[in-house]
Design a protein around this motif. Structure first.
Motif, mmCIF file in Angstrom:
data_model
loop_
_atom_site.group_PDB
_atom_site.id
_atom_site.type_symbol
_atom_site.label_atom_id
_atom_site.label_comp_id
_atom_site.label_asym_id
_atom_site.label_seq_id
_atom_site.Cartn_x
_atom_site.Cartn_y
_atom_site.Cartn_z
ATOM 1 N N LYS A 233 0.843 -1.195 0.000
ATOM 2 C CA LYS A 233 0.000 0.000 0.000
ATOM 3 C C LYS A 233 0.879 1.247 0.000
ATOM 4 C CE LYS A 233 -3.869 -2.259 0.490
ATOM 5 N NZ LYS A 233 -4.709 -2.492 -0.630
ATOM 6 N N PRO A 234 0.367 2.342 -0.510
ATOM 7 C CA PRO A 234 1.126 3.595 -0.440
ATOM 8 C C PRO A 234 1.417 3.955 1.014
ATOM 9 C CG PRO A 234 -0.794 3.826 -1.852
ATOM 10 C CD PRO A 234 -0.898 2.493 -1.177
ATOM 11 N N PRO A 235 2.545 4.619 1.264
ATOM 12 C CA PRO A 235 2.907 4.966 2.648
ATOM 13 C C PRO A 235 1.806 5.707 3.400
ATOM 14 C CG PRO A 235 4.700 5.462 1.165
ATOM 15 C CD PRO A 235 3.528 5.056 0.323
ATOM 16 N N SER A 236 1.034 6.540 2.714
ATOM 17 C CA SER A 236 -0.002 7.295 3.403
ATOM 18 C C SER A 236 -1.081 6.370 3.970
ATOM 19 C CB SER A 236 -0.630 8.327 2.475
ATOM 20 O OG SER A 236 -1.222 7.686 1.360
ATOM 21 N N VAL A 237 -1.393 5.294 3.258
ATOM 22 C CA VAL A 237 -2.383 4.335 3.744
ATOM 23 C C VAL A 237 -1.817 3.585 4.944
ATOM 24 C CG1 VAL A 237 -3.688 2.249 3.178
ATOM 25 C CG2 VAL A 237 -3.509 4.109 1.513
ATOM 26 N N ASN A 238 -0.592 3.103 4.809
ATOM 27 C CA ASN A 238 0.028 2.380 5.913
ATOM 28 C C ASN A 238 0.145 3.252 7.158
ATOM 29 O OD1 ASN A 238 0.351 -0.030 4.496
ATOM 30 N ND2 ASN A 238 2.351 0.559 3.727
ATOM 31 N N SER A 239 0.554 4.493 6.990
ATOM 32 C CA SER A 239 0.716 5.367 8.147
ATOM 33 C C SER A 239 -0.642 5.687 8.776
ATOM 34 C CB SER A 239 1.466 6.646 7.780
ATOM 35 O OG SER A 239 0.745 7.405 6.847
ATOM 36 N N SER A 240 -1.691 5.787 7.971
ATOM 37 C CA SER A 240 -3.034 6.030 8.519
ATOM 38 C C SER A 240 -3.514 4.847 9.341
ATOM 39 C CB SER A 240 -4.036 6.311 7.394
ATOM 40 O OG SER A 240 -3.727 7.506 6.737
ATOM 41 N N ILE A 241 -3.249 3.648 8.850
ATOM 42 C CA ILE A 241 -3.633 2.447 9.603
ATOM 43 C C ILE A 241 -2.867 2.391 10.915
ATOM 44 C CG2 ILE A 241 -3.531 -0.076 9.613
ATOM 45 C CD1 ILE A 241 -4.074 0.112 6.552
ATOM 46 N N LEU A 242 -1.576 2.649 10.869
ATOM 47 C CA LEU A 242 -0.773 2.629 12.093
ATOM 48 C C LEU A 242 -1.236 3.705 13.067
ATOM 49 C CD1 LEU A 242 2.800 1.967 10.658
ATOM 50 C CD2 LEU A 242 1.294 0.360 11.873
ATOM 51 N N GLN A 243 -1.578 4.884 12.558
ATOM 52 C CA GLN A 243 -2.073 5.954 13.418
ATOM 53 C C GLN A 243 -3.391 5.538 14.074
ATOM 54 O OE1 GLN A 243 -2.567 9.728 11.452
ATOM 55 N NE2 GLN A 243 -3.477 10.685 13.247
ATOM 56 N N PHE A 244 -4.285 4.902 13.308
ATOM 57 C CA PHE A 244 -5.563 4.433 13.836
ATOM 58 C C PHE A 244 -5.330 3.409 14.949
ATOM 59 C CE2 PHE A 244 -9.195 1.495 13.746
ATOM 60 C CZ PHE A 244 -10.245 2.383 13.929
ATOM 61 N N LEU A 245 -4.460 2.433 14.705
ATOM 62 C CA LEU A 245 -4.186 1.402 15.705
ATOM 63 C C LEU A 245 -3.510 1.978 16.939
ATOM 64 C CD1 LEU A 245 -3.013 -1.511 13.377
ATOM 65 C CD2 LEU A 245 -5.270 -1.167 14.416
ATOM 66 N N ASP A 246 -2.570 2.893 16.754
ATOM 67 C CA ASP A 246 -1.921 3.545 17.897
ATOM 68 C C ASP A 246 -2.940 4.328 18.726
ATOM 69 O OD1 ASP A 246 0.609 2.560 17.351
ATOM 70 O OD2 ASP A 246 1.286 4.376 16.312
ATOM 71 N N SER A 247 -3.881 4.978 18.048
ATOM 72 C CA SER A 247 -4.918 5.726 18.758
ATOM 73 C C SER A 247 -5.777 4.791 19.611
ATOM 74 C CB SER A 247 -5.804 6.484 17.768
ATOM 75 O OG SER A 247 -5.054 7.434 17.067
ATOM 76 N N ILE A 248 -6.124 3.653 19.057
ATOM 77 C CA ILE A 248 -6.904 2.676 19.824
ATOM 78 C C ILE A 248 -6.101 2.192 21.028
ATOM 79 C CG2 ILE A 248 -7.922 0.357 19.771
ATOM 80 C CD1 ILE A 248 -8.669 0.948 16.829
ATOM 81 N N ASN A 249 -4.844 1.857 20.811
ATOM 82 C CA ASN A 249 -4.011 1.376 21.913
ATOM 83 C C ASN A 249 -3.816 2.435 22.991
ATOM 84 O OD1 ASN A 249 -3.726 -1.193 20.859
ATOM 85 N ND2 ASN A 249 -1.843 -0.690 19.766
ATOM 86 N N ASN A 250 -3.890 3.707 22.610
ATOM 87 C CA ASN A 250 -3.777 4.799 23.579
ATOM 88 C C ASN A 250 -5.135 5.254 24.104
ATOM 89 O OD1 ASN A 250 -0.935 5.054 23.551
ATOM 90 N ND2 ASN A 250 -1.062 6.066 21.574
ATOM 91 N N LYS A 251 -6.183 4.513 23.717
ATOM 92 C CA LYS A 251 -7.560 4.814 24.157
ATOM 93 C C LYS A 251 -7.992 6.219 23.741
ATOM 94 C CE LYS A 251 -7.105 0.915 26.432
ATOM 95 N NZ LYS A 251 -6.286 0.063 25.639
ATOM 96 N N ASP A 252 -7.528 6.668 22.591
ATOM 97 C CA ASP A 252 -7.821 8.003 22.079
ATOM 98 C C ASP A 252 -8.800 7.895 20.910
ATOM 99 O OD1 ASP A 252 -7.853 10.602 21.170
ATOM 100 O OD2 ASP A 252 -5.675 10.801 21.064
ATOM 101 N N VAL A 253 -10.076 7.827 21.245
ATOM 102 C CA VAL A 253 -11.118 7.637 20.236
ATOM 103 C C VAL A 253 -11.169 8.812 19.264
ATOM 104 C CG1 VAL A 253 -13.601 7.315 19.884
ATOM 105 C CG2 VAL A 253 -12.458 6.149 21.766
ATOM 106 N N ALA A 254 -10.962 10.017 19.746
ATOM 107 C CA ALA A 254 -11.007 11.196 18.872
ATOM 108 C C ALA A 254 -9.937 11.124 17.785
ATOM 109 C CB ALA A 254 -10.862 12.467 19.693
#
Length: 70
Positions: free
Chosen positions: A6-27
């Motif tokens: 996937k393009p880096p922007s897609v991969n980084s968005s997925i990682l950002q989403f998962l990191d947000s979940i792991n940090n309990k940051d729904v916003a």
């Protein structure tokens, strides 16, 4: 030969989403999701849009506070 990565922007968005979940940051998790998001199988009582996904994610994190995605 086409690359199957996937393009880096897609991969980084997925990682950002998962990191947000792991940090309990729904916003922050919600901020990564497209405005026209459509859940084809929403949880009962939830809307199939981005707001419904945000409410579902919040509920899951409240129910499972120790959840972590690797």
């Amino acid at each position: 030969c086409q690359s199957k990565t996937k393009p880096p922007s897609v991969n980084s968005s997925i990682l950002q989403f998962l990191d947000s979940i792991n940090n309990k940051d729904v916003a922050s998790a919600s901020a990564v999701v497209a405005a026209d998001f459509l859940n084809h199988n929403p949880m009962p009582g939830m809307l199939p849009d981005k707001d419904g996904m945000t409410q579902t994610l919040h509920g899951l994190l409240m129910a499972f506070p120790n959840a972590h995605i690797d």
